[in-house]
Structure formats: C-alpha cells, structure tokens
Design an enzyme around this catalytic site. Sequence first.
Site, short mmCIF file in Angstrom:
data_model
loop_
_atom_site.label_atom_id
_atom_site.label_comp_id
_atom_site.label_asym_id
_atom_site.label_seq_id
_atom_site.Cartn_x
_atom_site.Cartn_y
_atom_site.Cartn_z
CE LYS A 153 -3.40 -0.66 -0.61
NZ LYS A 153 -3.87 -1.08 -1.97
CB CYS A 154 4.19 2.08 -0.01
SG CYS A 154 4.04 1.97 1.79
N GLY A 155 2.26 2.37 -3.09
CA GLY A 155 2.40 2.81 -4.47
C GLY A 155 2.89 1.75 -5.42
CG ASN A 204 -0.93 -2.68 -8.05
OD1 ASN A 204 -0.11 -3.56 -8.29
ND2 ASN A 204 -2.00 -2.90 -7.31
CD1 TRP A 205 0.57 5.61 -10.43
CD2 TRP A 205 0.84 6.47 -8.39
NE1 TRP A 205 0.55 6.97 -10.56
CE2 TRP A 205 0.69 7.52 -9.32
CE3 TRP A 205 1.00 6.78 -7.04
CZ2 TRP A 205 0.75 8.86 -8.94
CZ3 TRP A 205 1.04 8.10 -6.66
CH2 TRP A 205 0.91 9.13 -7.59
CG HIS A 236 4.97 -6.10 -1.25
ND1 HIS A 236 4.92 -4.79 -1.69
CD2 HIS A 236 3.77 -6.65 -1.59
CE1 HIS A 236 3.75 -4.56 -2.27
NE2 HIS A 236 3.05 -5.68 -2.23
CB SER A 276 -3.91 2.47 2.36
OG SER A 276 -4.14 1.85 1.12
#
Length: 211
Positions: free
Chosen positions: A54-56, A58-59, A106, A136
Amino acid sequence: MKTVEKTKDKTPEQPPFAYKGILYPSLLCSEATFQALESFEAREDDVLIVTYPKCGTNWSIKILHQMLFDIHNKKLTLEQMMLEFGKPEKYEFLKQQPSPRVLSSHLTYENIPKTFIEKKTKILLILRNPKDAVVSYYHFSNNNPVLPTFSSWDLFFKAFLSGDVIYGSYFNYALGWEKHIDDGNILVLTFEDMKAVSKLLLYTVHIRTKS
C-alpha cells in the site's frame, strides 16, 4: 497477477505462513517459491520496484511499464509483477523474458535475491507516510480474500505496530532499506512526491487544453 485473479473467489481465507520470521499470504506465496527465488538471476538492465504494501506498488508498475511501451514498444507482462508471488516455475518463465524487465517486490533488503545487489541492478524504492500506509493497508486487508481479516481498527493497528501483519513491520522494512539509500543503484521516491507531481502534470494538461 494471474495468481491474484485466481484467489478472488476463494473463501474462507487461509492463514498466513512465516518464512524467515515474516508473514506471507499462503494463497500467493510458498516456501518452495522463496527457496527457488534465492537462486534467481538478476540482470544489470533490470529495474526492481520495492515497496511495503500500500505504498504505491501498482502505480509505480504501471508508470514504468508505460515507459517501456513508449520507449521499447514492449507490452506489459502481468506474470512479472510481484517477484515472490506464484509457483517456483515462474522463474524459468522470467528467465526467458527479454530485457529490460520490470520486476517488483515487497521483500525486505535482506530477503531480496543477492544477485540484485551483486549486479547493482537499478532499484526503485517507494516509501509512504506510515500513517497513510496503515489506514490503506487496514481497508485493503479486510477487503482482500487472500489477506487476514481484522475485526477492528485497534486490532489491526496493534498488529501493524508489532509487525504481526503480512510482510511484517513497516518500520523494520523502511529501516532496512534506509541503510542502503546512498547506494548508487537505488533511487528513493515517496508516494507523496509522486502524487504531487501527478497533480502538477494534470493541472498543466488542463491549462494547455483550455488555452
């Protein structure tokens, strides 16, 4: 990504398993895969995206794959996404993929394959304000069938602080990578900076469109 798709309808959730002291989702990872990963061969022209959940993630993947498509006309290969997901055979598939490869993980600095360090592969480290990351992650965990469900925010927050969540402690993760941020092959970005830049780009496009 195909592995994730296969888990969408799987209930109830399966308990996580521990490998080298860190919890992982048993529907996505396995001890056999981690053992095979240790001998994975990185390339000097690979790009490895490393993030805590949750730190970016996929972006960042989408941005780099779009760059690959624009520069090399290379389409996104979904099977490449998370290095530790899937079955051990995936590494033979990755071995056959042409360069440049965009990989992501990760994993902590200590647990990524040593070949990435030895070959000085380009590593993109994305960090995020832990206050935003934990919120998130709480919602993501409760809405994702492959992750444990927490009955309350307080229980999740306590587990997050103690590192008893999937992928372990955010703080140990960040501190482990922090020791190496001055290595020449590691570029550090923050989720917040990426968001600010994207807003600026959208604003610029909007102004140019109006003019």
